[in-house]
Design an enzyme around this catalytic site. Structure first.
Site, PDB file in Angstrom:
ATOM      1  N   GLY A   1       0.329  -1.131  -0.341  1.00 57.24           N
ATOM      2  CA  GLY A   1       0.292  -0.096  -0.062  1.00 57.24           C
ATOM      3  C   GLY A   1       0.942   1.564   0.186  1.00 57.24           C
TER       4      GLY A   1
ATOM      5  N   ARG B   1      -6.346  -8.598  -7.386  1.00 57.74           N
ATOM      6  CA  ARG B   1      -8.076  -9.490  -7.964  1.00 57.74           C
ATOM      7  C   ARG B   1      -7.830  -8.628  -9.311  1.00 57.74           C
ATOM      8  NH1 ARG B   1      -7.146 -14.628  -6.476  1.00 57.74           N
ATOM      9  NH2 ARG B   1     -10.142 -14.710  -6.941  1.00 57.74           N
TER      10      ARG B   1
ATOM     11  N   HIS C   1      -0.656   1.508 -13.106  1.00 53.35           N
ATOM     12  CA  HIS C   1       0.567  -0.521 -13.267  1.00 53.35           C
ATOM     13  C   HIS C   1       1.872   0.906 -13.831  1.00 53.35           C
ATOM     14  CE1 HIS C   1       0.976  -4.007 -15.317  1.00 53.35           C
ATOM     15  NE2 HIS C   1       1.570  -2.686 -16.083  1.00 53.35           N
TER      16      HIS C   1
ATOM     17  N   LYS D   1       8.130   3.187  -8.372  1.00 55.84           N
ATOM     18  CA  LYS D   1       7.150   3.413  -7.915  1.00 55.84           C
ATOM     19  C   LYS D   1       7.060   5.312  -6.780  1.00 55.84           C
ATOM     20  CE  LYS D   1       6.182  -0.595  -4.747  1.00 55.84           C
ATOM     21  NZ  LYS D   1       5.759  -1.332  -3.579  1.00 55.84           N
TER      22      LYS D   1
ATOM     23  N   GLU E   1       5.079   6.260  -9.035  1.00 51.01           N
ATOM     24  CA  GLU E   1       4.239   6.467  -8.760  1.00 51.01           C
ATOM     25  C   GLU E   1       3.131   7.025  -8.123  1.00 51.01           C
ATOM     26  OE1 GLU E   1       3.263   2.177  -8.236  1.00 51.01           O
ATOM     27  OE2 GLU E   1       4.908   1.170  -9.945  1.00 51.01           O
TER      28      GLU E   1
HETATM   29  N1  LIG Z   1     -11.097  -5.745 -14.819  1.00 51.17           N
HETATM   30  C1  LIG Z   1     -10.667  -5.523 -14.369  1.00 51.17           C
HETATM   31  N2  LIG Z   1      -9.449  -6.089 -13.636  1.00 51.17           N
HETATM   32  C2  LIG Z   1      -8.609  -5.874 -12.571  1.00 51.17           C
HETATM   33  C3  LIG Z   1      -7.760  -5.828 -11.802  1.00 51.17           C
HETATM   34  C4  LIG Z   1      -6.705  -5.851 -11.019  1.00 51.17           C
HETATM   35  C5  LIG Z   1      -6.163  -4.578 -12.085  1.00 51.17           C
HETATM   36  C6  LIG Z   1      -4.583  -4.736 -11.753  1.00 51.17           C
HETATM   37  N3  LIG Z   1      -3.320  -5.069 -12.142  1.00 51.17           N
HETATM   38  C7  LIG Z   1      -3.582  -6.526 -12.769  1.00 51.17           C
HETATM   39  C8  LIG Z   1      -3.516  -7.037 -13.255  1.00 51.17           C
HETATM   40  C9  LIG Z   1      -2.914  -8.414 -13.680  1.00 51.17           C
HETATM   41  C10 LIG Z   1      -3.545  -9.393 -12.883  1.00 51.17           C
HETATM   42  C11 LIG Z   1      -3.494 -10.489 -12.563  1.00 51.17           C
HETATM   43  O1  LIG Z   1      -3.291 -12.196 -13.600  1.00 51.17           O
HETATM   44  N4  LIG Z   1      -3.629 -11.275 -11.858  1.00 51.17           N
HETATM   45  C12 LIG Z   1      -3.509 -12.845 -11.410  1.00 51.17           C
HETATM   46  C13 LIG Z   1      -4.508 -13.572 -11.394  1.00 51.17           C
HETATM   47  C14 LIG Z   1      -4.740 -13.355  -9.810  1.00 51.17           C
HETATM   48  C15 LIG Z   1      -6.372 -14.003  -9.993  1.00 51.17           C
HETATM   49  O2  LIG Z   1      -7.021 -14.532 -10.178  1.00 51.17           O
HETATM   50  O3  LIG Z   1      -7.715 -12.643  -9.790  1.00 51.17           O
HETATM   51  C16 LIG Z   1      -4.542  -8.599 -11.460  1.00 51.17           C
HETATM   52  C17 LIG Z   1      -3.485  -7.214 -11.408  1.00 51.17           C
HETATM   53  C18 LIG Z   1      -6.526  -4.397 -13.228  1.00 51.17           C
HETATM   54  C19 LIG Z   1      -7.712  -5.076 -13.379  1.00 51.17           C
HETATM   55  C20 LIG Z   1      -8.311  -4.633 -14.270  1.00 51.17           C
HETATM   56  O4  LIG Z   1      -7.727  -3.704 -15.799  1.00 51.17           O
HETATM   57  N5  LIG Z   1      -9.530  -4.593 -15.997  1.00 51.17           N
HETATM   58  N1  LIG Z   2      -0.162  -1.732  -9.073  1.00 52.21           N
HETATM   59  C1  LIG Z   2       1.221  -2.248  -8.335  1.00 52.21           C
HETATM   60  O1  LIG Z   2       1.111  -2.906  -7.794  1.00 52.21           O
HETATM   61  C2  LIG Z   2       2.576  -2.269  -6.885  1.00 52.21           C
HETATM   62  C3  LIG Z   2       1.400  -1.812  -5.176  1.00 52.21           C
HETATM   63  O2  LIG Z   2       2.201  -1.539  -4.568  1.00 52.21           O
HETATM   64  P1  LIG Z   2       2.140  -1.097  -3.453  1.00 52.21           P
HETATM   65  O3  LIG Z   2       1.084   0.422  -3.577  1.00 52.21           O
HETATM   66  O4  LIG Z   2       0.814  -1.774  -2.574  1.00 52.21           O
HETATM   67  O5  LIG Z   2       3.305  -0.439  -2.701  1.00 52.21           O
HETATM   68  C4  LIG Z   2       3.084  -1.209  -7.139  1.00 52.21           C
HETATM   69  O6  LIG Z   2       3.927  -0.961  -8.167  1.00 52.21           O
HETATM   70  C5  LIG Z   2       1.878  -0.428  -8.639  1.00 52.21           C
HETATM   71  O7  LIG Z   2       2.033  -0.358  -9.673  1.00 52.21           O
END
Ligand SMILES: Nc1nc2ccc(CNc3ccc(C(=O)NCCCC(=O)O)cc3)cc2c(=O)[nH]1
Ligand SMILES: N[C@@H]1O[C@H](COP(=O)(O)O)[C@@H](O)[C@H]1O
Length: 206
Positions: A11, A95, A113, A175, A178
């Protein structure tokens, strides 16, 4: 605007030297946002401690306790609505969200991201960048769409990759960026300088 933040881990995007939290809780800074709830899908993560230290209400909603992804998402949705949340930020939330949840929050759901999208989507963005041998990476704040890491881009900032960088040293450097990019993206959305139209395109107002 009331903001809800979904986390799964440390976080730091929730707070860095109190920048993010202060910026969002100090309405006088004109960022127009205030974090009113932090939800983690994992108990005991540092992000929960950071929120509590800042006096922000927290909830743990474990995805493992739900029969389906949709039921988990709807449990989070109910808490966000109950807290009067208007904008949802994903800060290291790991998730994948259902299309139903994304539809409920379309245009009010942003993510940070750790790469220059559309490069290096998904998990392990830094590992992908190092493997590709690029010399410049960065981070992207974007609206969340059902398609992972494919939503309209709000803010991006580049970060130099140094010789000898590891995933850890690179993550640490990115970060820092970010923590400037995310509050800026939140400010744009909270002050309605930008919105998402029906086709999922960004529209810049004033
Ligand atoms: N529908 C939608 N939801 C998201 C949830 C999180 C994040 C953060 N970035 C993420 C990007 C990829 C993943 C991922 O593939 N995790 C492994 C599988 C975990 C699981 O089973 O859930 C998680 C967060 C982005 C999105 C997004 O662009 N679209
Ligand atoms: N979504 C990605 O996951 C990491 C989270 O870091 P934190 O905010 O939990 O320190 C960060 O690198 C962010 O870009």
């Amino acid at each position: 605007k009331k903001v809800g933040v979904l986390i799964s881990g440390s976080g730091t995007n929730l707070q860095v030297n109190n920048v993010t939290i202060n910026a969002t809780t100090d309405l006088s800074k004109g960022i127009g946002a205030e974090i009113v709830l932090v939800i983690s899908n994992k108990p005991g993560v540092q992000g929960l401690q950071r929120a509590q230290n800042a006096g922000i209400p927290t909830k743990v909603i474990k995805h493992t306790e739900f029969k389906s992804r949709l039921e988990f998402d709807m449990a989070m949705h109910a808490e966000l609505i109950a807290a009067g949340v208007e904008i949802v930020c994903l800060a290291g939330f790991m998730r994948v969200l259902t299309g139903d949840f994304v539809k409920l929050w379309q245009g009010r759901l942003i993510n940070i991201h750790p790469a220059l999208l559309p490069l290096f989507k998904g998990t392990h963005a830094h590992r992908q960048a190092l493997a590709a041998g690029v010399r410049i990476t960065g981070c992207t704040a974007h609206f969340v769409e059902e398609d992972i890491d494919a939503g309209a881009i709000l803010v991006q900032q580049s970060v130099q990759i140094e010789i000898g960088d590891t995933e850890e040293t690179l993550q640490e450097r990115v970060k820092l960026t970010e923590h400037k990019v995310f509050p800026e993206a939140l400010r744009l959305v909270a002050t309605e300088k930008v919105y998402l139209d029906e086709e999922g395109k960004l529209v810049w107002t004033k």
